[in-house]
Write a protein that holds these residues in place. Structure first.
Motif, mmCIF file in Angstrom:
data_model
loop_
_atom_site.group_PDB
_atom_site.id
_atom_site.type_symbol
_atom_site.label_atom_id
_atom_site.label_comp_id
_atom_site.label_asym_id
_atom_site.label_seq_id
_atom_site.Cartn_x
_atom_site.Cartn_y
_atom_site.Cartn_z
ATOM 1 N N SER A 1 0.822 -1.201 0.000
ATOM 2 C CA SER A 1 0.000 0.000 0.000
ATOM 3 C C SER A 1 0.856 1.253 0.000
ATOM 4 O O SER A 1 1.945 1.261 0.566
ATOM 5 N N GLY A 2 0.353 2.288 -0.663
ATOM 6 C CA GLY A 2 1.052 3.570 -0.680
ATOM 7 C C GLY A 2 0.070 4.697 -0.448
ATOM 8 O O GLY A 2 -1.126 4.563 -0.714
ATOM 9 N N ILE A 3 0.579 5.786 0.070
ATOM 10 C CA ILE A 3 -0.277 6.932 0.391
ATOM 11 C C ILE A 3 0.276 8.180 -0.294
ATOM 12 O O ILE A 3 1.480 8.430 -0.264
ATOM 13 N N LEU A 4 -0.605 8.921 -0.900
ATOM 14 C CA LEU A 4 -0.217 10.175 -1.548
ATOM 15 C C LEU A 4 -1.068 11.295 -0.968
ATOM 16 O O LEU A 4 -2.288 11.282 -1.092
ATOM 17 N N THR A 5 -0.410 12.253 -0.323
ATOM 18 C CA THR A 5 -1.152 13.370 0.265
ATOM 19 C C THR A 5 -0.884 14.623 -0.548
ATOM 20 O O THR A 5 0.271 15.012 -0.727
ATOM 21 N N GLU A 6 -1.935 15.245 -1.026
ATOM 22 C CA GLU A 6 -1.781 16.502 -1.751
ATOM 23 C C GLU A 6 -2.542 17.580 -0.998
ATOM 24 O O GLU A 6 -3.659 17.346 -0.553
ATOM 25 N N MET A 7 -1.891 18.744 -0.905
ATOM 26 C CA MET A 7 -2.479 19.777 -0.059
ATOM 27 C C MET A 7 -2.672 21.074 -0.816
ATOM 28 O O MET A 7 -1.834 21.459 -1.612
ATOM 29 N N GLN A 8 -3.786 21.707 -0.542
ATOM 30 C CA GLN A 8 -4.007 23.052 -1.054
ATOM 31 C C GLN A 8 -3.957 23.957 0.172
ATOM 32 O O GLN A 8 -4.774 23.806 1.094
ATOM 33 N N ALA A 9 -2.972 24.843 0.213
ATOM 34 C CA ALA A 9 -2.832 25.666 1.418
ATOM 35 C C ALA A 9 -2.666 27.136 1.068
ATOM 36 O O ALA A 9 -2.253 27.486 -0.041
ATOM 37 N N GLU A 10 -3.030 27.949 2.026
ATOM 38 C CA GLU A 10 -2.874 29.392 1.869
ATOM 39 C C GLU A 10 -2.122 29.889 3.084
ATOM 40 O O GLU A 10 -2.602 29.758 4.202
ATOM 41 N N GLN A 11 -0.988 30.467 2.874
ATOM 42 C CA GLN A 11 -0.146 30.943 3.978
ATOM 43 C C GLN A 11 -0.163 29.983 5.162
ATOM 44 O O GLN A 11 0.427 28.936 5.108
ATOM 45 N N ASP A 12 -0.902 30.339 6.203
ATOM 46 C CA ASP A 12 -0.810 29.481 7.375
ATOM 47 C C ASP A 12 -2.042 28.617 7.627
ATOM 48 O O ASP A 12 -2.238 28.118 8.716
ATOM 49 N N THR A 13 -2.878 28.428 6.599
ATOM 50 C CA THR A 13 -3.993 27.492 6.804
ATOM 51 C C THR A 13 -4.086 26.502 5.647
ATOM 52 O O THR A 13 -3.795 26.833 4.494
ATOM 53 N N ILE A 14 -4.514 25.307 6.021
ATOM 54 C CA ILE A 14 -4.762 24.291 4.995
ATOM 55 C C ILE A 14 -6.165 24.530 4.461
ATOM 56 O O ILE A 14 -7.120 24.639 5.240
ATOM 57 N N GLN A 15 -6.301 24.646 3.150
ATOM 58 C CA GLN A 15 -7.656 24.751 2.588
ATOM 59 C C GLN A 15 -8.282 23.371 2.548
ATOM 60 O O GLN A 15 -9.387 23.154 2.989
ATOM 61 N N TYR A 16 -7.537 22.462 1.974
ATOM 62 C CA TYR A 16 -7.995 21.073 1.997
ATOM 63 C C TYR A 16 -6.831 20.135 1.688
ATOM 64 O O TYR A 16 -5.797 20.563 1.178
ATOM 65 N N ILE A 17 -7.065 18.877 2.023
ATOM 66 C CA ILE A 17 -6.082 17.832 1.734
ATOM 67 C C ILE A 17 -6.779 16.749 0.919
ATOM 68 O O ILE A 17 -7.925 16.394 1.207
ATOM 69 N N VAL A 18 -6.103 16.260 -0.105
ATOM 70 C CA VAL A 18 -6.612 15.078 -0.805
ATOM 71 C C VAL A 18 -5.698 13.918 -0.401
ATOM 72 O O VAL A 18 -4.512 13.899 -0.727
ATOM 73 N N LEU A 19 -6.281 13.019 0.350
ATOM 74 C CA LEU A 19 -5.502 11.893 0.869
ATOM 75 C C LEU A 19 -5.784 10.667 0.004
ATOM 76 O O LEU A 19 -6.892 10.132 0.026
ATOM 77 N N GLY A 20 -4.794 10.251 -0.755
ATOM 78 C CA GLY A 20 -4.968 9.096 -1.640
ATOM 79 C C GLY A 20 -4.387 7.844 -1.007
ATOM 80 O O GLY A 20 -3.249 7.846 -0.531
#
Ligand code: BTX
Length: 329
Positions: free
Chosen positions: A189-208
């Motif tokens: 199994s493998g995990i891929l985390t992609e993040m959309q962030a703005e300065q000091d806050t995470i907008q969202y994470i796509v956890l694959g």
């Protein structure tokens, strides 16, 4: 309609032997004809149901082919998977979740596919995702965390996958830093985390999360066979994908909530429990040097902590680790 069916499946699953049509009809408050109709619908969805005269019904096996319905039935989670999208074939579930995130879909939205034709690994690598053989799933998360803490979510996901395997089998799962799940030294199994962030806050994470489930030995691509395997190859048994996905989602929600209320410490402890070669000696190379060190554990920022022979400790973010016997990098 859907909730009656859900209750029906729960009743059938919770009973060891058979349950009569009359009892089902009483418990569900529907006619016996309606029970019979539901049974036929279940059969169409791939449930194997035994009907014995004077005894009643019993589920022999649940469908292997997953669908939005089969995945939702019996999924007693609070927020994960309430929005759930299943596809037969996609390029990558990651991209779909990115789109859904931009449309404002909620925390816990899940996208899952039978097959990915452009499955993504980390650093633009490819992730082999053959049809119906594994779990190819991405989850939308909207954590209230600063971006530096995003790696904790990846570490958390790895512990969830490891625990699921440990709870469903006698296999011994191990997490190879940062986030590969190994069984008998091979990656399942493998995990891929992609993040959309703005300065000091995470907008969202796509956890694959990609998990090789029912590939047979000959179905693992030749070029990765030395380092990749599947749950079926390692356990010698076929795994029910629907139940396995539901198990992951339940554990994920529980672990995530614990992480929210109690912080990273519990994730760290569990990760280290499953950690591959934690407490053992490996060879580490960075741009500057190569040395022998004992792996100690992980840090809140996702780094790996290692101690060299002279007692000096170092936090590693992107080192090449020579895992030694059975391992690879
Ligand atoms: P990774 O970069 O750690 O692993 C990719 C490497 O692993 C490849 O270069 C190859 O050597 C090997 N590999 C490729 N396919 C497999 C496989 N099925 N099993 C074992 N080893 C393999 C790990 O990246 C992150 C994978 C995430 C996959 C999920 S699936 C759902 C979501 N959608 C998507 O496109 N990616 C994620």
């Amino acid at each position: 309609m859907e909730s009656t069916r859900k209750q029906l499946i729960e009743l059938l699953n919770n009973i060891d032997g058979h349950i009569s049509g009359q009892e089902l009809s009483d418990q569900l408050g529907i006619s016996r004809t309606a029970v019979w109709k539901h049974m036929n619908e279940l059969k169409k969805d791939g449930y194997e149901i035994e009907a014995v005269q004077r005894k009643g019904y019993k589920i022999l096996s649940s469908p292997d082919k997953i669908s939005e319905n089969t995945l939702r039935w019996g999924l007693d989670t609070k927020w994960i998977g309430h929005e759930l999208y299943h596809y037969d074939q996609v390029e990558s579930t990651q991209e779909i979740v990115h789109q859904l995130a931009k449309q404002g879909k909620p925390h816990g939205t899940v996208v899952i596919a039978d097959e990915q034709v452009k499955g993504k690994g980390r650093m633009s690598r490819n992730w082999d995702s053959p049809k119906g053989k594994g779990i190819w799933m991405s989850v939308l998360l909207r954590p209230n965390l600063p971006p530096v803490q995003a790696p904790q979510i990846t570490l958390l996901a790895a512990t969830v996958l490891a625990r699921m395997v440990a709870e469903r089998s006698s296999l011994v799962p191990q997490i190879k830093w940062p986030n590969d799940l190994l069984i008998n030294h091979k990656k399942v199994s493998g995990i891929l985390t992609e993040m959309q962030a703005e300065q000091d806050t995470i907008q969202y994470i796509v956890l694959g999360m990609g998990m090789n489930v029912n590939q047979e030995d000959r179905e693992i691509p030749e070029d990765i066979k030395y380092k990749a395997s599947s749950l079926q190859v390692e356990s010698g048994e076929h795994w029910n994908i629907q139940q396995t996905v539901q198990h992951i989602l339940r554990l994920f929600e529980e672990t995530y909530e614990r992480f929210e209320s109690r912080g990273f410490a519990s994730v760290k402890q569990e990760w280290e429990h499953f950690g591959y070669k934690i407490g053992e000696e490996v060879t580490i190379s960075t741009m500057r040097k190569t040395w022998q060190a004992t792996l100690i554990g992980i840090e809140p920022d996702g780094a790996l902590r290692a101690r060299s022979k002279d007692g000096e400790e170092e936090k590693l973010y992107s080192a090449e680790i020579h895992w030694g016997e059975g391992g690879y990098h």
